[in-house]
Scaffold this motif. Structure first.
Motif, PDB file in Angstrom:
ATOM      1  N   ALA A 217      -3.375   9.395  -1.342  1.00  0.00           N
ATOM      2  CA  ALA A 217      -3.076  10.374  -0.309  1.00  0.00           C
ATOM      3  C   ALA A 217      -1.798  11.148  -0.629  1.00  0.00           C
ATOM      4  N   GLY A 218      -1.430  11.192  -1.908  1.00  0.00           N
ATOM      5  CA  GLY A 218      -0.262  11.948  -2.331  1.00  0.00           C
ATOM      6  C   GLY A 218       1.013  11.150  -2.501  1.00  0.00           C
TER       7      GLY A 218
ATOM      8  N   VAL B 110       0.849  -1.187   0.000  1.00  0.00           N
ATOM      9  CA  VAL B 110       0.000   0.000   0.000  1.00  0.00           C
ATOM     10  C   VAL B 110       0.882   1.234   0.000  1.00  0.00           C
ATOM     11  N   VAL B 111       0.536   2.215  -0.840  1.00  0.00           N
ATOM     12  CA  VAL B 111       1.230   3.504  -0.810  1.00  0.00           C
ATOM     13  C   VAL B 111       0.252   4.550  -0.290  1.00  0.00           C
ATOM     14  N   THR B 112       0.654   5.197   0.803  1.00  0.00           N
ATOM     15  CA  THR B 112      -0.152   6.281   1.369  1.00  0.00           C
ATOM     16  C   THR B 112       0.587   7.588   1.126  1.00  0.00           C
ATOM     17  N   THR B 113       1.595   7.887   1.927  1.00  0.00           N
ATOM     18  CA  THR B 113       2.367   9.116   1.736  1.00  0.00           C
ATOM     19  C   THR B 113       3.589   8.893   0.850  1.00  0.00           C
ATOM     20  N   GLY B 114       4.004   7.657   0.718  1.00  0.00           N
ATOM     21  CA  GLY B 114       5.190   7.344  -0.075  1.00  0.00           C
ATOM     22  C   GLY B 114       6.497   7.577   0.662  1.00  0.00           C
ATOM     23  N   GLY B 115       6.414   8.005   1.920  1.00  0.00           N
ATOM     24  CA  GLY B 115       7.613   8.364   2.671  1.00  0.00           C
ATOM     25  C   GLY B 115       8.620   7.249   2.821  1.00  0.00           C
ATOM     26  N   SER B 116       8.188   6.095   3.268  1.00  0.00           N
ATOM     27  CA  SER B 116       9.143   5.005   3.504  1.00  0.00           C
ATOM     28  C   SER B 116       9.750   4.499   2.197  1.00  0.00           C
ATOM     29  N   THR B 117       8.973   4.501   1.138  1.00  0.00           N
ATOM     30  CA  THR B 117       9.487   4.046  -0.152  1.00  0.00           C
ATOM     31  C   THR B 117      10.481   5.048  -0.724  1.00  0.00           C
ATOM     32  N   ALA B 118      10.208   6.336  -0.562  1.00  0.00           N
ATOM     33  CA  ALA B 118      11.136   7.376  -1.025  1.00  0.00           C
ATOM     34  C   ALA B 118      12.459   7.280  -0.269  1.00  0.00           C
TER      35      ALA B 118
ATOM     36  N   LEU C 181       6.477   9.772  -4.953  1.00  0.00           N
ATOM     37  CA  LEU C 181       7.403   8.810  -5.553  1.00  0.00           C
ATOM     38  C   LEU C 181       7.834   9.248  -6.946  1.00  0.00           C
ATOM     39  N   ARG C 182       6.917   9.818  -7.707  1.00  0.00           N
ATOM     40  CA  ARG C 182       7.294  10.372  -9.015  1.00  0.00           C
ATOM     41  C   ARG C 182       8.324  11.479  -8.833  1.00  0.00           C
ATOM     42  N   ASP C 183       8.079  12.357  -7.851  1.00  0.00           N
ATOM     43  CA  ASP C 183       9.021  13.441  -7.572  1.00  0.00           C
ATOM     44  C   ASP C 183      10.381  12.910  -7.134  1.00  0.00           C
ATOM     45  N   ALA C 184      10.390  11.708  -6.563  1.00  0.00           N
ATOM     46  CA  ALA C 184      11.641  11.061  -6.132  1.00  0.00           C
ATOM     47  C   ALA C 184      12.316  10.329  -7.297  1.00  0.00           C
TER      48      ALA C 184
END
Length: 79
Positions: free
Chosen positions: A49-50, A17-25, A55-58
């Motif tokens: 939720a953004g 699941v991707v919510t904020t993408g923080g941990s993946t970034a 992740l695209r921005d990363a």
């Protein structure tokens, strides 16, 4: 695991699941710092939720099997 992957190798990140993408970034940044090339992220559910934009921005191409809206449209989320 590092003995099984060559430095510079392209890597796909996989998330449930991707919510904020923080941990993946953060993971992508750490992989780049270690000399790898994370280039995309595939996830099962985009919670819209953004996180996908983050992740695209990363620098990752992103893809989701399902979105929160699609799941909600089925009415299955309440079961």
């Amino acid at each position: 695991g590092l003995a099984n992957v060559e430095t510079g190798a392209g890597l796909m990140l996989v998330e449930d699941v991707v919510t904020t993408g923080g941990s993946t970034a953060v993971a992508a940044d750490r992989l780049r710092a270690a000399g790898f090339d994370p280039f995309c992220c595939a996830c099962i559910v985009d919670r819209q939720a953004g996180g996908m934009n983050r992740l695209r921005d990363a620098g990752l191409a992103v893809s989701a099997l399902f979105s929160r809206a699609a799941i909600e449209a089925t009415g299955l989320e309440s079961e």
